[in-house]
Enzyme design. Structure first.
Site, PDB file in Angstrom:
ATOM      1  N   LYS A  87       7.586  25.460  72.913  1.00 33.89           N
ATOM      2  CA  LYS A  87       6.545  24.417  72.902  1.00 33.89           C
ATOM      3  C   LYS A  87       6.090  23.989  74.291  1.00 33.89           C
ATOM      4  CE  LYS A  87       7.636  22.666  68.373  1.00 33.89           C
ATOM      5  NZ  LYS A  87       8.126  21.596  67.520  1.00 33.89           N
ATOM      6  N   ASP A 123       3.127  17.290  66.381  1.00 35.50           N
ATOM      7  CA  ASP A 123       4.467  16.737  66.120  1.00 35.50           C
ATOM      8  C   ASP A 123       4.467  15.216  66.332  1.00 35.50           C
ATOM      9  OD1 ASP A 123       5.842  19.082  65.487  1.00 35.50           O
ATOM     10  OD2 ASP A 123       6.458  19.465  67.557  1.00 35.50           O
TER      11      ASP A 123
HETATM   12  P1  NAP Z   1      13.252  23.053  72.636  1.00 37.78           P
HETATM   13  O1  NAP Z   1      11.980  22.736  73.327  1.00 37.78           O
HETATM   14  O2  NAP Z   1      13.898  24.367  72.899  1.00 37.78           O
HETATM   15  O3  NAP Z   1      14.302  21.870  72.995  1.00 37.78           O
HETATM   16  C1  NAP Z   1      15.608  21.899  72.548  1.00 37.78           C
HETATM   17  C2  NAP Z   1      16.307  20.583  72.913  1.00 37.78           C
HETATM   18  O4  NAP Z   1      17.589  20.575  72.305  1.00 37.78           O
HETATM   19  C3  NAP Z   1      16.536  20.409  74.405  1.00 37.78           C
HETATM   20  O5  NAP Z   1      16.525  19.032  74.698  1.00 37.78           O
HETATM   21  C4  NAP Z   1      17.943  20.992  74.588  1.00 37.78           C
HETATM   22  O6  NAP Z   1      18.652  20.420  75.670  1.00 37.78           O
HETATM   23  C5  NAP Z   1      18.586  20.549  73.313  1.00 37.78           C
HETATM   24  N1  NAP Z   1      19.672  21.454  72.898  1.00 37.78           N
HETATM   25  C6  NAP Z   1      19.576  22.792  72.644  1.00 37.78           C
HETATM   26  N2  NAP Z   1      20.768  23.270  72.240  1.00 37.78           N
HETATM   27  C7  NAP Z   1      21.635  22.220  72.276  1.00 37.78           C
HETATM   28  C8  NAP Z   1      23.008  22.075  71.979  1.00 37.78           C
HETATM   29  N3  NAP Z   1      23.747  23.128  71.579  1.00 37.78           N
HETATM   30  N4  NAP Z   1      23.583  20.856  72.123  1.00 37.78           N
HETATM   31  C9  NAP Z   1      22.847  19.801  72.516  1.00 37.78           C
HETATM   32  N5  NAP Z   1      21.519  19.865  72.810  1.00 37.78           N
HETATM   33  C10 NAP Z   1      20.934  21.059  72.699  1.00 37.78           C
HETATM   34  O7  NAP Z   1      13.084  22.957  71.063  1.00 37.78           O
HETATM   35  P2  NAP Z   1      12.065  22.055  70.216  1.00 37.78           P
HETATM   36  O8  NAP Z   1      10.857  22.820  69.926  1.00 37.78           O
HETATM   37  O9  NAP Z   1      11.981  20.717  70.884  1.00 37.78           O
HETATM   38  O10 NAP Z   1      12.857  21.943  68.816  1.00 37.78           O
HETATM   39  C11 NAP Z   1      14.081  21.232  68.712  1.00 37.78           C
HETATM   40  C12 NAP Z   1      14.503  21.160  67.248  1.00 37.78           C
HETATM   41  O11 NAP Z   1      13.601  20.341  66.509  1.00 37.78           O
HETATM   42  C13 NAP Z   1      14.499  22.519  66.539  1.00 37.78           C
HETATM   43  O12 NAP Z   1      15.607  22.587  65.690  1.00 37.78           O
HETATM   44  C14 NAP Z   1      13.237  22.497  65.717  1.00 37.78           C
HETATM   45  O13 NAP Z   1      13.355  23.303  64.547  1.00 37.78           O
HETATM   46  C15 NAP Z   1      13.165  21.022  65.352  1.00 37.78           C
HETATM   47  N6  NAP Z   1      11.792  20.616  65.030  1.00 37.78           N
HETATM   48  C16 NAP Z   1      11.465  20.517  63.728  1.00 37.78           C
HETATM   49  C17 NAP Z   1      10.183  20.131  63.395  1.00 37.78           C
HETATM   50  C18 NAP Z   1       9.831  19.998  61.927  1.00 37.78           C
HETATM   51  O14 NAP Z   1       8.664  20.142  61.609  1.00 37.78           O
HETATM   52  N7  NAP Z   1      10.769  19.668  61.096  1.00 37.78           N
HETATM   53  C19 NAP Z   1       9.223  19.861  64.364  1.00 37.78           C
HETATM   54  C20 NAP Z   1       9.606  19.968  65.690  1.00 37.78           C
HETATM   55  C21 NAP Z   1      10.895  20.364  66.013  1.00 37.78           C
HETATM   56  P3  NAP Z   1      18.566  21.020  77.174  1.00 37.78           P
HETATM   57  O15 NAP Z   1      17.383  20.344  77.798  1.00 37.78           O
HETATM   58  O16 NAP Z   1      19.848  20.620  77.780  1.00 37.78           O
HETATM   59  O17 NAP Z   1      18.389  22.521  77.042  1.00 37.78           O
END
Ligand code: NAP
Length: 310
Positions: A87, A123
């Site tokens: 994203k 979002d």
């Molecule tokens: P992203 O940009 O890759 O960000 C991931 C975030 O999670 C970062 O803050 C990362 O921390 C943290 N993280 C990753 N692995 C971790 C772990 N093992 N322990 C603790 N923190 C961790 O991803 P995103 O697009 O924001 O999505 C994040 C989640 O939200 C996903 O599961 C996605 O499916 C969900 N989501 C769902 C919807 C929906 O429509 N339901 C919409 C949006 C997002 P660091 O900065 O330290 O790497």
């Protein structure tokens, strides 16, 4: 129909459409992306509106994101959704970005209709709507803690909290510097609030149980914006002992049945929802960008319910 495509398929996309028997004009890009239920409800919405296009998943490794966006634009795609971990990385690859996506620094929706790649973020507004619909509360009345405030979804939720001037915002991230940077960017919306300190209206805190325990005493809404829960073996991002019955818990992760966090919340006696309502709402807002028509939300929700029950 085939479940999963790769960037290599884009070199001969006309053949893929021919094989599918429908114009494949919409896709979700992610890594991993096989879990995504976006095709389920977007295809149901397309069918309801009598549209011939179909929506698919393209599993896109980070190093191939740029060529994938270029190839989709060239192949005449209508649009795309972008999910973890792309994203933030997708924004500089786009020709245009709407002001909200630019402010947040992340996009989850691309529109290719003009022949250019235009970036949007649905979002953020979808998050506010889901909290209102599911919990009957407006963000402006809530004290919110976001876990995963370093990623695209966390940034979108935090910006929405700031735009609606929520009562309090606590940002927590595995890599603390990213939460601190986000807090600094949002400080003007909180009247120049201090970034650190126990009573700060806006703060970035370290991800430690003792700190979380202290902060959660003055929090109403807990938000998981990490991917913890996507895999069956994942632990809950918060232990149930840190959750109290007064908390509202929103897990952006979704899956079949309860997620580790919604299960922990249930055991703690707190109200909790998973990411399915957000999935529908962010997708409905994307659909409205692509087709300038109201999205059939009830059809989208029903399609997801059937998929979850299957
Ligand atoms: P992203 O940009 O890759 O960000 C991931 C975030 O999670 C970062 O803050 C990362 O921390 C943290 N993280 C990753 N692995 C971790 C772990 N093992 N322990 C603790 N923190 C961790 O991803 P995103 O697009 O924001 O999505 C994040 C989640 O939200 C996903 O599961 C996605 O499916 C969900 N989501 C769902 C919807 C929906 O429509 N339901 C919409 C949006 C997002 P660091 O900065 O330290 O790497």
């Amino acid at each position: 129909m085939r479940e999963l495509y790769t960037p290599d398929d884009l070199t001969n996309w006309a053949a893929c459409s021919q094989e599918a028997g429908a114009p494949l004009k919409l896709a979700v890009l992610g890594w991993p992306v096989a879990h995504s239920l976006s095709p389920v409800f977007q295809n149901a919405a397309l069918a309801r509106l009598g549209r011939p296009e179909r929506y698919v998943r393209i599993e896109t490794p980070p190093e191939r994101l740029a060529e994938t966006v270029t190839a989709m634009r060239a192949a005449g795609f209508t649009g795309a959704n972008v999910t973890i971990p792309h994203k933030q990385a997708v924004l500089p690859l786009c020709d245009d970005a709407d002001p909200l996506a630019r402010r947040i620094g992340a996009a989850n929706t691309l529109d290719f209709r003009s022949g250019r790649a235009a970036a949007f973020n649905t979002d953020a507004p979808a998050f506010a709507r889901v909290i209102r619909d599911e919990f009957g509360m407006d963000l402006r009345d809530l004290r919110v803690l976001i876990l995963g405030a370093g990623g695209g979804a966390g940034a979108a939720f935090a910006h929405q909290c700031a735009a609606e001037s929520c009562e309090r915002l606590v940002l927590v991230n595995r890599t603390p510097s990213k939460a601190r940077d986000l807090a600094a960017a949002l400080a003007p919306s909180f009247g120049g609030a201090k970034v650190d300190g126990p009573a700060a209206r806006l703060c970035a805190r370290e991800w430690r149980d003792d700190i979380l325990r202290e902060e959660l005493e003055t929090i109403d809404l807990i938000v998981n914006a990490t991917p913890l829960g996507l895999r069956r073996t994942d632990p809950s991002p918060l232990h149930e002992s840190l959750i109290s019955p007064h908390h509202l818990v929103f897990d952006s992760v979704y899956g079949r049945g309860r997620t580790p966090l919604t299960e922990a919340a249930r055991r703690a006696g707190a109200r909790a929802i998973d990411g399915l309502p957000l999935l529908v709402e962010q997708g409905a807002l994307a659909f409205e960008i692509w087709f300038d028509a109201e999205a059939p939300r009830a059809v989208m929700r029903d399609a997801l319910k059937s998929a979850a029950a299957a």
